[in-house]
Design an enzyme around this catalytic site. Structure first.
Site, PDB file in Angstrom:
ATOM      1  N   GLY A  46       2.093   0.619   5.719  1.00 54.87           N
ATOM      2  CA  GLY A  46       3.515   0.827   5.474  1.00 54.87           C
ATOM      3  C   GLY A  46       3.832   2.304   5.475  1.00 54.87           C
ATOM      4  O   GLY A  46       2.950   3.146   5.289  1.00 54.87           O
ATOM      5  N   GLN A  51       8.512   9.821   3.633  1.00 54.42           N
ATOM      6  CA  GLN A  51       7.159  10.290   3.975  1.00 54.42           C
ATOM      7  C   GLN A  51       7.133  11.088   5.278  1.00 54.42           C
ATOM      8  O   GLN A  51       6.156  11.773   5.561  1.00 54.42           O
ATOM      9  CB  GLN A  51       6.186   9.105   4.072  1.00 54.42           C
ATOM     10  CG  GLN A  51       5.937   8.439   2.724  1.00 54.42           C
ATOM     11  CD  GLN A  51       4.918   7.331   2.858  1.00 54.42           C
ATOM     12  OE1 GLN A  51       5.254   6.221   3.218  1.00 54.42           O
ATOM     13  NE2 GLN A  51       3.660   7.653   2.605  1.00 54.42           N
ATOM     14  N   CYS A  89      -2.097   5.614  -0.371  1.00 53.21           N
ATOM     15  CA  CYS A  89      -0.833   6.042   0.212  1.00 53.21           C
ATOM     16  C   CYS A  89      -1.125   7.125   1.244  1.00 53.21           C
ATOM     17  O   CYS A  89      -1.938   8.015   0.996  1.00 53.21           O
ATOM     18  CB  CYS A  89       0.061   6.603  -0.889  1.00 53.21           C
ATOM     19  SG  CYS A  89       1.643   7.217  -0.296  1.00 53.21           S
ATOM     20  N   LEU A  90      -0.442   7.041   2.376  1.00 52.42           N
ATOM     21  CA  LEU A  90      -0.660   8.049   3.420  1.00 52.42           C
ATOM     22  C   LEU A  90      -0.245   9.445   2.946  1.00 52.42           C
ATOM     23  O   LEU A  90      -0.707  10.438   3.498  1.00 52.42           O
ATOM     24  CB  LEU A  90       0.121   7.674   4.685  1.00 52.42           C
ATOM     25  CG  LEU A  90      -0.349   6.393   5.390  1.00 52.42           C
ATOM     26  CD1 LEU A  90       0.569   6.051   6.549  1.00 52.42           C
ATOM     27  CD2 LEU A  90      -1.794   6.515   5.875  1.00 52.42           C
ATOM     28  N   HIS A 131       5.414  -0.902  -3.088  1.00 49.63           N
ATOM     29  CA  HIS A 131       4.979   0.486  -2.894  1.00 49.63           C
ATOM     30  C   HIS A 131       5.982   1.269  -2.043  1.00 49.63           C
ATOM     31  O   HIS A 131       6.387   2.376  -2.400  1.00 49.63           O
ATOM     32  CB  HIS A 131       3.592   0.464  -2.227  1.00 49.63           C
ATOM     33  CG  HIS A 131       3.034   1.810  -1.900  1.00 49.63           C
ATOM     34  ND1 HIS A 131       1.909   2.314  -2.514  1.00 49.63           N
ATOM     35  CD2 HIS A 131       3.443   2.757  -1.026  1.00 49.63           C
ATOM     36  CE1 HIS A 131       1.664   3.535  -2.026  1.00 49.63           C
ATOM     37  NE2 HIS A 131       2.576   3.821  -1.117  1.00 49.63           N
ATOM     38  N   GLU A 132       6.393   0.663  -0.932  1.00 54.65           N
ATOM     39  CA  GLU A 132       7.305   1.379  -0.020  1.00 54.65           C
ATOM     40  C   GLU A 132       8.685   1.547  -0.649  1.00 54.65           C
ATOM     41  O   GLU A 132       9.323   2.577  -0.468  1.00 54.65           O
ATOM     42  CB  GLU A 132       7.406   0.654   1.324  1.00 54.65           C
ATOM     43  CG  GLU A 132       6.094   0.542   2.105  1.00 54.65           C
ATOM     44  CD  GLU A 132       5.332   1.849   2.226  1.00 54.65           C
ATOM     45  OE1 GLU A 132       5.950   2.934   2.258  1.00 54.65           O
ATOM     46  OE2 GLU A 132       4.090   1.804   2.260  1.00 54.65           O
ATOM     47  N   HIS A 135       8.924   4.477  -2.877  1.00 56.64           N
ATOM     48  CA  HIS A 135       9.135   5.755  -2.166  1.00 56.64           C
ATOM     49  C   HIS A 135      10.628   6.072  -2.030  1.00 56.64           C
ATOM     50  O   HIS A 135      11.016   7.232  -2.082  1.00 56.64           O
ATOM     51  CB  HIS A 135       8.539   5.689  -0.748  1.00 56.64           C
ATOM     52  CG  HIS A 135       7.077   5.991  -0.682  1.00 56.64           C
ATOM     53  ND1 HIS A 135       6.557   7.225  -1.017  1.00 56.64           N
ATOM     54  CD2 HIS A 135       6.020   5.245  -0.278  1.00 56.64           C
ATOM     55  CE1 HIS A 135       5.232   7.208  -0.834  1.00 56.64           C
ATOM     56  NE2 HIS A 135       4.874   6.015  -0.390  1.00 56.64           N
TER      57      HIS A 135
HETATM   58 ZN    ZN Z   1       2.969   5.431   0.043  1.00 57.45          ZN
END
Ligand code: ZN
Length: 161
Positions: A46, A51, A89-90, A131-132, A135
């Site tokens: 995701g 991000q 997380c990226l 999670h997304e 953000h």
């Molecule tokens: Zn993330």
């Protein structure tokens, strides 16, 4: 294919709430396509617009490599159960930690054509939606980690295109 730079923890853009998308424009469509490319390139499940430095309420999710969701202005409308699991997380490369999330999530959103959609998921998909969406409020999973933030070893596999 256009990749965007993934912002990492410490970048203030990750701590700001995002704005609703009011209309689809060529620029937003391009952003979404770039987010999809960037997510797949980074082997993520995701990615949220902040991000890649854009404060808009857009996320892309694909937990299986075959079910791509583009969610615009998403809202969670129902949750149930509980799951504990490792999350990463990226924007926090090389780390993971245990986070408790609902085991079932139902969300409403708009798709890339600004048509209303409903997404239901359990397990990893439910976790990814939570999670997304965090953000979009300027929150990172590290705020919710129970116990230590662990170092992750990645496979140094060559990417085959
Ligand atoms: Zn993330």
């Amino acid at each position: 294919m256009a990749l965007r730079i993934i912002r990492e923890m410490g970048d203030p853009v990750l701590n700001k709430p995002c704005k609703e998308v009011t209309e689809m424009t060529p620029r937003i469509r391009e952003l979404i396509e770039d987010m999809i490319d960037t997510m797949y390139e980074a082997n993520g499940v995701g990615l949220a617009a902040p991000q890649v430095g854009v404060l808009k309420r857009i996320v892309v999710i694909d937990c299986t490599g075959e079910d791509l969701y583009v969610l615009i202005n998403p809202k969670i409308v129902e949750t149930s159960g509980e799951q504990k699991g490792q999350e990463g997380c990226l924007s926090v490369p090389g780390k993971s930690g245990e986070v408790t999330r609902p085991n079932y999530v139902k969300a409403v959103a708009l798709d890339i054509n600004m048509k209303p959609i409903e997404v239901e998921g359990t397990e990893l998909l439910a976790r990814a939606i939570c999670h997304e969406l965090d953000h979009l409020e300027g929150h990172l999973y590290v705020e919710k980690v129970e116990g230590p933030l662990l170092d992750v070893k990645y496979d140094e596999e060559e990417e085959v295109e």
